[in-house]
Design an enzyme around this catalytic site. Sequence first.
Site, PDB file in Angstrom:
ATOM      1  N   ARG A  64     -53.825-108.898  52.655  1.00  0.00           N
ATOM      2  CA  ARG A  64     -52.358-108.775  52.743  1.00  0.00           C
ATOM      3  C   ARG A  64     -51.906-107.453  53.367  1.00  0.00           C
ATOM      4  NH1 ARG A  64     -51.450-110.548  46.621  1.00  0.00           N
ATOM      5  NH2 ARG A  64     -53.656-109.966  46.600  1.00  0.00           N
ATOM      6  N   ALA A  67     -46.083 -56.311  84.456  1.00  0.00           N
ATOM      7  CA  ALA A  67     -45.426 -57.619  84.363  1.00  0.00           C
ATOM      8  C   ALA A  67     -45.682 -58.425  85.629  1.00  0.00           C
ATOM      9  CB  ALA A  67     -43.929 -57.425  84.152  1.00  0.00           C
TER      10      ALA A  67
END
Length: 461
Positions: A17, A427
Amino acid sequence: MLTDTSVVILAAGQGTRMKSRMPKVLHRAGGKSLVRHSIDAALEIAPPERVFVVVGYQADRVRVETEAAGVHSVEQTEQLGTGHAVMCGEEQLAKYGGRLIVSVGDCPLIRSSTLEALAETHRTNGAAAAVITTEVPDSSGYGRIVRDAAGNVSEIVEHKACTPEQLPIREINSGIFCFDADLFWKHVHEIRPDNPAREYYLTDMVSILIRAGHRVVAMKVADHSELLGINNRVELAAADCIIRQRKVHQLLLDGVTIEKPETVTIDSQVTIGIDTIVGPFAQILGNSVIGENCCIGACSIVDNSVLGDDVEVFPFTMIAASTLETKAHAGPYARIRMGAHLAESAHVGNFVEVKKSRIGAGAKSMHLAYLGDSTIGAKVNIGAGTITCNYDGHKKHPTIIGDGSFIGSNSTLVAPVEVEGNAYVAAGSVITQRVPSGALAVGRSRQVNKEGWRRRFAPKA
Ligand code: UD1
Ligand code: CA
Protein backbone atom coordinates in the site's frame (compact mmCIF):
# COMPACT_ATOMS: atom_id res chain seq x y z
CA MET A 1 17.44 -3.06 30.69
CA LEU A 2 15.65 -6.42 30.74
CA THR A 3 18.53 -8.86 30.36
CA ASP A 4 16.30 -11.96 30.05
CA THR A 5 14.36 -10.53 27.10
CA SER A 6 14.67 -11.09 23.35
CA VAL A 7 12.96 -8.84 20.83
CA VAL A 8 12.04 -9.92 17.33
CA ILE A 9 10.96 -7.20 14.93
CA LEU A 10 8.89 -8.28 11.94
CA ALA A 11 10.01 -6.40 8.85
CA ALA A 12 9.86 -8.85 5.95
CA GLY A 13 6.76 -7.51 4.23
CA GLN A 14 6.78 -5.42 1.09
CA GLY A 15 4.14 -2.92 2.16
CA THR A 16 2.23 -2.86 -1.12
CA ARG A 17 0.00 0.00 0.00
CA MET A 18 3.04 2.30 0.09
CA LYS A 19 3.18 1.97 -3.72
CA SER A 20 6.96 2.08 -3.59
CA ARG A 21 9.99 0.35 -5.07
CA MET A 22 11.51 0.45 -1.61
CA PRO A 23 10.51 -1.82 1.29
CA LYS A 24 7.99 -0.14 3.58
CA VAL A 25 10.20 -0.35 6.66
CA LEU A 26 12.94 1.72 4.98
CA HIS A 27 10.67 4.72 4.49
CA ARG A 28 11.57 7.47 6.89
CA ALA A 29 9.65 9.28 9.59
CA GLY A 30 11.38 11.96 11.62
CA GLY A 31 14.50 11.43 9.49
CA LYS A 32 14.89 7.80 10.55
CA SER A 33 13.73 4.60 8.84
CA LEU A 34 10.64 2.96 10.31
CA VAL A 35 12.55 -0.20 11.19
CA ARG A 36 15.28 1.82 12.87
CA HIS A 37 12.68 3.36 15.15
CA SER A 38 11.59 -0.15 16.18
CA ILE A 39 15.23 -1.26 16.63
CA ASP A 40 16.13 1.78 18.74
CA ALA A 41 13.12 1.21 21.02
CA ALA A 42 14.12 -2.48 21.36
CA LEU A 43 17.73 -1.60 22.17
CA GLU A 44 16.56 0.49 25.10
CA ILE A 45 15.06 -2.55 26.78
CA ALA A 46 16.97 -5.61 25.55
CA PRO A 47 20.64 -6.48 25.01
CA PRO A 48 21.72 -6.02 21.35
CA GLU A 49 22.66 -9.71 20.96
CA ARG A 50 19.02 -10.57 21.70
CA VAL A 51 17.45 -8.16 19.17
CA PHE A 52 16.51 -9.75 15.82
CA VAL A 53 14.91 -8.29 12.71
CA VAL A 54 13.04 -10.57 10.31
CA VAL A 55 13.91 -9.46 6.78
CA GLY A 56 12.46 -10.76 3.53
CA TYR A 57 11.34 -8.36 0.83
CA GLN A 58 14.56 -6.75 -0.50
CA ALA A 59 16.33 -8.39 2.41
CA ASP A 60 19.76 -7.02 1.51
CA ARG A 61 18.60 -3.43 1.71
CA VAL A 62 16.90 -3.93 5.05
CA ARG A 63 19.92 -5.82 6.36
CA VAL A 64 22.13 -2.78 5.75
CA GLU A 65 19.94 -0.96 8.27
CA THR A 66 20.01 -3.78 10.85
CA GLU A 67 23.78 -4.09 10.57
CA ALA A 68 24.21 -0.34 11.04
CA ALA A 69 22.18 -0.64 14.22
CA GLY A 70 24.29 -3.57 15.44
CA VAL A 71 21.49 -6.14 15.69
CA HIS A 72 20.92 -9.56 14.08
CA SER A 73 18.71 -10.39 11.16
CA VAL A 74 16.75 -13.50 10.25
CA GLU A 75 15.56 -14.19 6.73
CA GLN A 76 11.99 -15.07 5.83
CA THR A 77 12.26 -15.98 2.14
CA GLU A 78 8.50 -16.23 1.58
CA GLN A 79 6.09 -13.95 3.40
CA LEU A 80 3.67 -16.51 4.79
CA GLY A 81 2.37 -14.39 7.65
CA THR A 82 3.40 -12.83 10.96
CA GLY A 83 3.43 -16.20 12.79
CA HIS A 84 5.62 -17.73 10.11
CA ALA A 85 7.94 -14.72 10.30
CA VAL A 86 8.70 -15.39 13.98
CA MET A 87 9.12 -19.13 13.28
CA CYS A 88 11.91 -18.29 10.85
CA GLY A 89 13.95 -17.12 13.83
CA GLU A 90 13.49 -20.36 15.77
CA GLU A 91 17.03 -21.59 15.27
CA GLN A 92 18.59 -18.40 16.56
CA LEU A 93 15.97 -17.45 19.13
CA ALA A 94 14.62 -20.61 20.73
CA LYS A 95 17.82 -21.15 22.70
CA TYR A 96 16.96 -18.10 24.77
CA GLY A 97 14.53 -18.51 27.65
CA GLY A 98 12.92 -15.64 29.53
CA ARG A 99 10.70 -13.29 27.59
CA LEU A 100 10.15 -12.96 23.88
CA ILE A 101 8.77 -9.63 22.71
CA VAL A 102 7.43 -9.60 19.17
CA SER A 103 7.29 -6.14 17.68
CA VAL A 104 6.72 -4.86 14.15
CA GLY A 105 8.84 -2.74 11.85
CA ASP A 106 6.00 -0.46 10.82
CA CYS A 107 5.01 0.98 14.19
CA PRO A 108 7.55 3.78 14.72
CA LEU A 109 5.80 5.70 17.49
CA ILE A 110 6.05 2.96 20.10
CA ARG A 111 8.01 4.10 23.15
CA SER A 112 10.48 1.84 24.92
CA SER A 113 8.62 2.67 28.15
CA THR A 114 5.53 1.04 26.66
CA LEU A 115 7.50 -2.11 25.79
CA GLU A 116 8.82 -2.14 29.33
CA ALA A 117 5.30 -1.79 30.73
CA LEU A 118 4.22 -4.70 28.52
CA ALA A 119 6.96 -6.91 29.96
CA GLU A 120 5.89 -5.83 33.45
CA THR A 121 2.22 -6.63 32.74
CA HIS A 122 3.31 -10.02 31.45
CA ARG A 123 5.32 -10.71 34.61
CA THR A 124 2.87 -9.47 37.26
CA ASN A 125 0.00 -11.44 35.72
CA GLY A 126 2.01 -14.63 35.41
CA ALA A 127 0.75 -14.74 31.83
CA ALA A 128 1.97 -16.84 28.93
CA ALA A 129 1.35 -13.87 26.67
CA ALA A 130 0.52 -10.19 26.97
CA VAL A 131 -0.53 -8.05 24.04
CA ILE A 132 -0.71 -4.28 23.64
CA THR A 133 -4.16 -3.16 22.63
CA THR A 134 -5.90 0.15 22.23
CA GLU A 135 -9.26 1.54 21.23
CA VAL A 136 -9.34 3.32 17.89
CA PRO A 137 -12.17 5.33 16.36
CA ASP A 138 -12.02 3.19 13.21
CA SER A 139 -10.82 -0.37 13.63
CA SER A 140 -11.02 -1.40 9.99
CA GLY A 141 -7.98 -3.37 8.84
CA TYR A 142 -6.89 -4.28 12.37
CA GLY A 143 -7.20 -7.53 14.30
CA ARG A 144 -10.04 -7.27 16.86
CA ILE A 145 -9.58 -8.16 20.53
CA VAL A 146 -12.36 -10.55 21.50
CA ARG A 147 -13.07 -10.84 25.23
CA ASP A 148 -15.16 -13.39 27.11
CA ALA A 149 -18.04 -12.60 29.50
CA ALA A 150 -15.56 -12.06 32.33
CA GLY A 151 -13.64 -9.52 30.25
CA ASN A 152 -10.62 -11.75 29.63
CA VAL A 153 -9.05 -11.87 26.18
CA SER A 154 -10.16 -15.01 24.39
CA GLU A 155 -8.90 -14.50 20.85
CA ILE A 156 -7.74 -12.04 18.21
CA VAL A 157 -9.70 -12.09 14.99
CA GLU A 158 -8.35 -10.48 11.82
CA HIS A 159 -10.61 -7.99 10.08
CA LYS A 160 -11.26 -10.31 7.14
CA ALA A 161 -12.30 -13.16 9.43
CA CYS A 162 -14.61 -11.11 11.70
CA THR A 163 -18.22 -12.10 12.21
CA PRO A 164 -20.76 -9.25 11.86
CA GLU A 165 -20.83 -9.07 15.70
CA GLN A 166 -17.02 -8.74 15.90
CA LEU A 167 -16.63 -6.08 13.21
CA PRO A 168 -17.73 -3.13 15.40
CA ILE A 169 -15.20 -4.00 18.17
CA ARG A 170 -12.96 -0.96 18.57
CA GLU A 171 -10.29 -2.54 20.75
CA ILE A 172 -7.55 -3.64 18.36
CA ASN A 173 -4.33 -5.64 18.33
CA SER A 174 -1.25 -3.44 18.09
CA GLY A 175 0.73 -6.39 16.75
CA ILE A 176 3.10 -6.18 19.72
CA PHE A 177 3.28 -9.13 22.12
CA CYS A 178 5.30 -10.36 25.05
CA PHE A 179 5.48 -14.15 25.35
CA ASP A 180 6.99 -16.58 27.75
CA ALA A 181 9.75 -17.74 25.41
CA ASP A 182 9.66 -21.44 26.29
CA LEU A 183 5.86 -21.67 25.97
CA PHE A 184 5.99 -19.75 22.72
CA TRP A 185 8.44 -22.14 21.07
CA LYS A 186 6.59 -25.13 22.49
CA HIS A 187 3.29 -24.14 20.85
CA VAL A 188 4.16 -22.01 17.83
CA HIS A 189 3.94 -24.94 15.39
CA GLU A 190 0.27 -25.30 16.24
CA ILE A 191 -0.46 -22.21 14.14
CA ARG A 192 -2.32 -23.32 10.99
CA PRO A 193 -2.87 -21.27 7.84
CA ASP A 194 -6.59 -21.99 8.03
CA ASN A 195 -7.83 -18.53 7.11
CA PRO A 196 -8.88 -16.86 3.86
CA ALA A 197 -5.37 -15.42 3.36
CA ARG A 198 -3.71 -18.86 3.88
CA GLU A 199 -1.24 -17.16 6.23
CA TYR A 200 0.29 -18.24 9.53
CA TYR A 201 -1.14 -15.62 11.88
CA LEU A 202 0.86 -14.79 15.00
CA THR A 203 -2.42 -13.66 16.51
CA ASP A 204 -3.55 -17.32 16.63
CA MET A 205 -1.08 -17.83 19.49
CA VAL A 206 -3.64 -16.21 21.78
CA SER A 207 -6.26 -18.93 21.41
CA ILE A 208 -3.58 -21.64 21.19
CA LEU A 209 -2.08 -20.68 24.56
CA ILE A 210 -5.51 -20.31 26.17
CA ARG A 211 -6.48 -23.75 24.88
CA ALA A 212 -3.32 -25.15 26.46
CA GLY A 213 -4.52 -23.75 29.80
CA HIS A 214 -2.43 -20.59 29.97
CA ARG A 215 -3.29 -17.01 30.72
CA VAL A 216 -3.23 -14.27 28.07
CA VAL A 217 -3.69 -10.66 29.11
CA ALA A 218 -4.11 -7.38 27.28
CA MET A 219 -2.38 -4.16 28.16
CA LYS A 220 -4.71 -1.50 26.88
CA VAL A 221 -3.04 1.86 26.27
CA ALA A 222 -4.98 5.10 26.20
CA ASP A 223 -2.95 6.96 23.57
CA HIS A 224 -3.77 5.09 20.39
CA SER A 225 -1.55 7.38 18.30
CA GLU A 226 1.48 5.61 19.77
CA LEU A 227 0.36 2.41 18.05
CA LEU A 228 -0.22 3.88 14.62
CA GLY A 229 0.83 1.19 12.15
CA ILE A 230 2.15 2.59 8.87
CA ASN A 231 0.54 1.00 5.83
CA ASN A 232 0.37 3.92 3.38
CA ARG A 233 1.96 7.33 2.88
CA VAL A 234 -0.88 9.17 4.58
CA GLU A 235 -0.06 7.30 7.79
CA LEU A 236 3.66 7.83 7.14
CA ALA A 237 3.12 11.60 6.97
CA ALA A 238 1.08 11.50 10.19
CA ALA A 239 3.80 9.54 12.00
CA ASP A 240 6.51 11.88 10.70
CA CYS A 241 4.56 14.81 12.08
CA ILE A 242 4.12 13.22 15.53
CA ILE A 243 7.80 12.19 15.78
CA ARG A 244 8.91 15.72 14.94
CA GLN A 245 6.46 17.25 17.42
CA ARG A 246 7.84 14.94 20.13
CA LYS A 247 11.39 15.98 19.19
CA VAL A 248 10.62 19.70 19.34
CA HIS A 249 8.80 19.23 22.65
CA GLN A 250 11.81 17.45 24.16
CA LEU A 251 14.27 20.08 22.86
CA LEU A 252 12.15 22.88 24.34
CA LEU A 253 12.12 21.11 27.71
CA ASP A 254 15.88 20.60 27.40
CA GLY A 255 16.63 24.32 27.05
CA VAL A 256 16.52 25.09 23.33
CA THR A 257 14.48 28.08 22.12
CA ILE A 258 12.48 27.28 19.03
CA GLU A 259 10.58 30.12 17.42
CA LYS A 260 7.38 29.06 15.71
CA PRO A 261 8.01 25.42 16.65
CA GLU A 262 5.27 24.21 14.34
CA THR A 263 7.34 25.32 11.32
CA VAL A 264 10.71 23.68 12.00
CA THR A 265 11.89 20.26 10.80
CA ILE A 266 14.26 18.54 13.20
CA ASP A 267 15.30 14.90 12.74
CA SER A 268 15.10 12.57 15.71
CA GLN A 269 18.86 11.93 16.09
CA VAL A 270 19.82 15.63 16.18
CA THR A 271 21.28 17.04 19.38
CA ILE A 272 21.20 20.75 20.29
CA GLY A 273 22.82 22.49 23.27
CA ILE A 274 21.09 24.82 25.70
CA ASP A 275 20.31 28.45 24.83
CA THR A 276 20.55 27.80 21.12
CA ILE A 277 17.83 29.62 19.19
CA VAL A 278 16.25 27.94 16.19
CA GLY A 279 14.41 30.33 13.87
CA PRO A 280 11.17 29.71 11.98
CA PHE A 281 11.25 27.16 9.16
CA ALA A 282 14.78 26.00 9.99
CA GLN A 283 15.63 22.37 9.23
CA ILE A 284 18.20 20.46 11.27
CA LEU A 285 18.71 17.04 9.79
CA GLY A 286 20.56 13.75 9.98
CA ASN A 287 23.10 13.31 12.74
CA SER A 288 23.70 17.03 13.19
CA VAL A 289 25.18 18.13 16.50
CA ILE A 290 24.62 21.77 17.46
CA GLY A 291 26.44 23.32 20.42
CA GLU A 292 25.22 25.74 23.05
CA ASN A 293 24.17 29.32 22.48
CA CYS A 294 24.06 29.04 18.70
CA CYS A 295 21.60 30.72 16.35
CA ILE A 296 20.12 28.77 13.48
CA GLY A 297 18.49 31.46 11.35
CA ALA A 298 15.11 31.26 9.71
CA CYS A 299 14.84 28.91 6.73
CA SER A 300 18.38 27.59 7.15
CA ILE A 301 19.14 23.91 6.60
CA VAL A 302 21.81 22.17 8.64
CA ASP A 303 22.30 18.57 7.49
CA ASN A 304 24.67 16.04 9.05
CA SER A 305 26.94 18.78 10.35
CA VAL A 306 28.66 19.67 13.58
CA LEU A 307 28.46 23.18 15.03
CA GLY A 308 30.44 24.20 18.11
CA ASP A 309 29.19 26.68 20.71
CA ASP A 310 28.23 30.29 19.86
CA VAL A 311 27.95 29.63 16.14
CA GLU A 312 25.71 32.01 14.18
CA VAL A 313 23.97 30.71 11.12
CA PHE A 314 22.07 33.58 9.54
CA PRO A 315 18.86 32.98 7.58
CA PHE A 316 18.63 31.03 4.33
CA THR A 317 21.95 29.22 4.76
CA MET A 318 22.61 25.61 3.77
CA ILE A 319 25.22 23.61 5.61
CA ALA A 320 25.79 19.95 4.71
CA ALA A 321 28.36 17.41 5.95
CA SER A 322 30.52 20.20 7.38
CA THR A 323 31.97 21.46 10.63
CA LEU A 324 31.75 24.97 12.08
CA GLU A 325 33.86 25.60 15.11
CA THR A 326 32.95 27.86 17.98
CA LYS A 327 31.97 31.48 17.13
CA ALA A 328 31.96 30.80 13.40
CA HIS A 329 29.43 32.78 11.32
CA ALA A 330 27.71 31.68 8.15
CA GLY A 331 25.19 33.41 5.91
CA PRO A 332 22.73 34.80 5.25
CA TYR A 333 22.46 32.90 1.96
CA ALA A 334 25.67 30.90 2.29
CA ARG A 335 26.25 27.35 1.10
CA ILE A 336 28.76 25.23 2.99
CA ARG A 337 29.16 21.64 1.95
CA MET A 338 31.11 18.40 1.45
CA GLY A 339 33.42 18.37 4.40
CA ALA A 340 33.94 22.11 4.64
CA HIS A 341 35.51 23.20 7.91
CA LEU A 342 35.24 26.69 9.39
CA ALA A 343 37.71 27.15 12.23
CA GLU A 344 37.00 29.29 15.28
CA SER A 345 35.54 32.72 14.49
CA ALA A 346 35.77 32.23 10.72
CA HIS A 347 33.09 34.24 8.93
CA VAL A 348 31.44 33.33 5.67
CA GLY A 349 28.87 35.82 4.44
CA ASN A 350 26.15 36.18 1.86
CA PHE A 351 26.31 34.29 -1.42
CA VAL A 352 29.51 32.51 -0.51
CA GLU A 353 29.89 28.84 -1.38
CA VAL A 354 32.48 26.79 0.48
CA LYS A 355 33.10 23.25 -0.76
CA LYS A 356 35.60 20.77 0.73
CA SER A 357 37.70 23.60 2.09
CA ARG A 358 39.23 24.56 5.37
CA ILE A 359 38.78 28.19 6.40
CA GLY A 360 41.25 29.18 9.11
CA ALA A 361 40.53 30.81 12.45
CA GLY A 362 39.27 34.37 12.10
CA ALA A 363 39.39 34.26 8.29
CA LYS A 364 36.66 36.13 6.45
CA SER A 365 34.91 35.77 3.15
CA MET A 366 31.94 38.05 3.48
CA HIS A 367 30.38 38.32 0.03
CA LEU A 368 29.94 36.50 -3.26
CA ALA A 369 32.75 33.96 -3.45
CA TYR A 370 33.42 30.34 -4.38
CA LEU A 371 36.02 28.54 -2.33
CA GLY A 372 36.45 24.93 -3.45
CA ASP A 373 39.17 22.39 -2.55
CA SER A 374 41.06 25.10 -0.76
CA THR A 375 43.02 25.52 2.44
CA ILE A 376 42.76 29.02 3.74
CA GLY A 377 44.91 30.14 6.65
CA ALA A 378 44.07 32.08 9.79
CA LYS A 379 42.96 35.72 9.47
CA VAL A 380 42.88 35.63 5.67
CA ASN A 381 40.55 38.15 4.02
CA ILE A 382 38.86 37.02 0.84
CA GLY A 383 37.42 39.95 -1.13
CA ALA A 384 34.00 39.92 -2.74
CA GLY A 385 33.78 38.03 -6.00
CA THR A 386 36.83 35.85 -5.41
CA ILE A 387 36.69 32.51 -7.16
CA THR A 388 38.91 29.45 -6.84
CA CYS A 389 39.02 27.87 -10.30
CA ASN A 390 39.38 24.36 -8.93
CA TYR A 391 38.19 22.39 -11.95
CA ASP A 392 39.89 22.10 -15.34
CA GLY A 393 37.22 19.94 -16.88
CA HIS A 394 38.94 16.72 -15.85
CA LYS A 395 40.24 17.05 -12.32
CA LYS A 396 39.82 19.13 -9.20
CA HIS A 397 42.91 21.03 -7.99
CA PRO A 398 43.77 22.63 -4.65
CA THR A 399 44.27 26.29 -3.73
CA ILE A 400 46.36 27.18 -0.69
CA ILE A 401 46.35 30.60 0.97
CA GLY A 402 48.73 31.19 3.88
CA ASP A 403 47.92 32.92 7.18
CA GLY A 404 47.23 36.64 7.11
CA SER A 405 46.99 37.08 3.34
CA PHE A 406 44.61 39.49 1.65
CA ILE A 407 42.87 38.52 -1.58
CA GLY A 408 41.50 41.58 -3.40
CA SER A 409 37.97 41.61 -4.75
CA ASN A 410 37.13 39.78 -7.94
CA SER A 411 40.30 37.73 -7.96
CA THR A 412 40.47 34.48 -9.88
CA LEU A 413 42.76 31.89 -8.33
CA VAL A 414 43.56 29.26 -10.96
CA ALA A 415 44.32 26.00 -9.17
CA PRO A 416 46.63 24.35 -8.42
CA VAL A 417 48.06 27.52 -6.95
CA GLU A 418 49.47 28.85 -3.69
CA VAL A 419 49.38 32.30 -2.17
CA GLU A 420 51.85 32.21 0.69
CA GLY A 421 51.32 33.92 4.06
CA ASN A 422 50.95 37.70 4.53
CA ALA A 423 50.77 38.26 0.77
CA TYR A 424 48.46 40.55 -1.16
CA VAL A 425 46.59 39.91 -4.35
CA ALA A 426 45.44 43.05 -6.15
CA ALA A 427 41.74 43.30 -6.94
CA GLY A 428 40.73 41.82 -10.27
CA SER A 429 43.82 39.63 -10.57
CA VAL A 430 44.00 36.29 -12.31
CA ILE A 431 46.52 34.30 -10.26
CA THR A 432 48.14 31.36 -12.01
CA GLN A 433 51.52 31.24 -10.20
CA ARG A 434 52.69 31.04 -6.63
CA VAL A 435 52.62 34.35 -4.74
CA PRO A 436 55.61 34.50 -2.36
CA SER A 437 55.17 35.34 1.28
CA GLY A 438 54.72 39.09 1.91
CA ALA A 439 54.52 39.95 -1.83
CA LEU A 440 51.86 41.84 -3.78
CA ALA A 441 50.68 40.05 -6.90
CA VAL A 442 49.04 42.14 -9.59
CA GLY A 443 47.63 39.86 -12.21
CA ARG A 444 45.78 42.31 -14.44
CA SER A 445 46.61 44.73 -17.24
CA ARG A 446 47.45 48.29 -16.27
CA GLN A 447 44.75 50.97 -16.61
CA VAL A 448 45.19 53.29 -19.64
CA ASN A 449 43.43 56.69 -19.74
CA LYS A 450 42.96 58.14 -23.24
CA GLU A 451 42.64 61.91 -22.74
CA GLY A 452 40.02 63.69 -24.85
CA TRP A 453 38.50 60.43 -26.07
CA ARG A 454 34.93 61.66 -25.92
CA ARG A 455 35.67 64.69 -28.11
CA ARG A 456 37.44 62.63 -30.80
CA PHE A 457 35.07 59.67 -30.74
CA ALA A 458 31.74 61.53 -30.86
CA PRO A 459 32.49 65.18 -31.74
CA LYS A 460 28.82 66.17 -32.43
CA ALA A 461 27.34 64.81 -29.19
C1 UD1 B 1 -1.15 -7.14 11.86
C2 UD1 B 1 -1.94 -8.06 12.81
C3 UD1 B 1 -3.21 -7.34 13.23
C4 UD1 B 1 -2.87 -6.02 13.88
C5 UD1 B 1 -2.01 -5.17 12.94
C6 UD1 B 1 -1.52 -3.94 13.66
C7 UD1 B 1 -1.50 -10.40 12.23
C8 UD1 B 1 -2.02 -11.60 11.53
N1 UD1 B 1 -2.26 -9.31 12.14
O1 UD1 B 1 -1.94 -6.98 10.69
O2 UD1 B 1 -3.93 -8.15 14.16
O3 UD1 B 1 -4.06 -5.33 14.22
O4 UD1 B 1 -0.87 -5.92 12.50
O5 UD1 B 1 -0.84 -3.07 12.80
O6 UD1 B 1 -0.48 -10.48 12.84
N2 UD1 B 1 5.48 -9.33 8.23
C9 UD1 B 1 6.53 -10.20 8.02
N3 UD1 B 1 6.33 -11.38 7.36
C10 UD1 B 1 5.12 -11.73 6.91
C11 UD1 B 1 4.02 -10.86 7.13
C12 UD1 B 1 4.24 -9.67 7.78
O7 UD1 B 1 7.66 -9.92 8.43
O8 UD1 B 1 5.01 -12.83 6.35
C13 UD1 B 1 5.72 -8.06 8.92
C14 UD1 B 1 5.45 -6.86 8.05
O9 UD1 B 1 6.62 -6.44 7.37
C15 UD1 B 1 5.01 -5.82 9.09
C16 UD1 B 1 4.40 -6.64 10.19
O10 UD1 B 1 4.85 -7.96 10.02
O11 UD1 B 1 6.09 -5.08 9.61
C17 UD1 B 1 2.89 -6.61 10.18
O12 UD1 B 1 2.44 -7.13 8.95
P1 UD1 B 1 1.22 -6.52 8.19
O13 UD1 B 1 1.03 -7.25 6.93
O14 UD1 B 1 1.33 -5.05 8.13
O15 UD1 B 1 0.04 -6.94 9.19
P2 UD1 B 1 -1.39 -6.29 9.32
O16 UD1 B 1 -2.25 -6.74 8.24
O17 UD1 B 1 -1.26 -4.82 9.53
CA1 CA C 1 0.44 -3.29 9.40
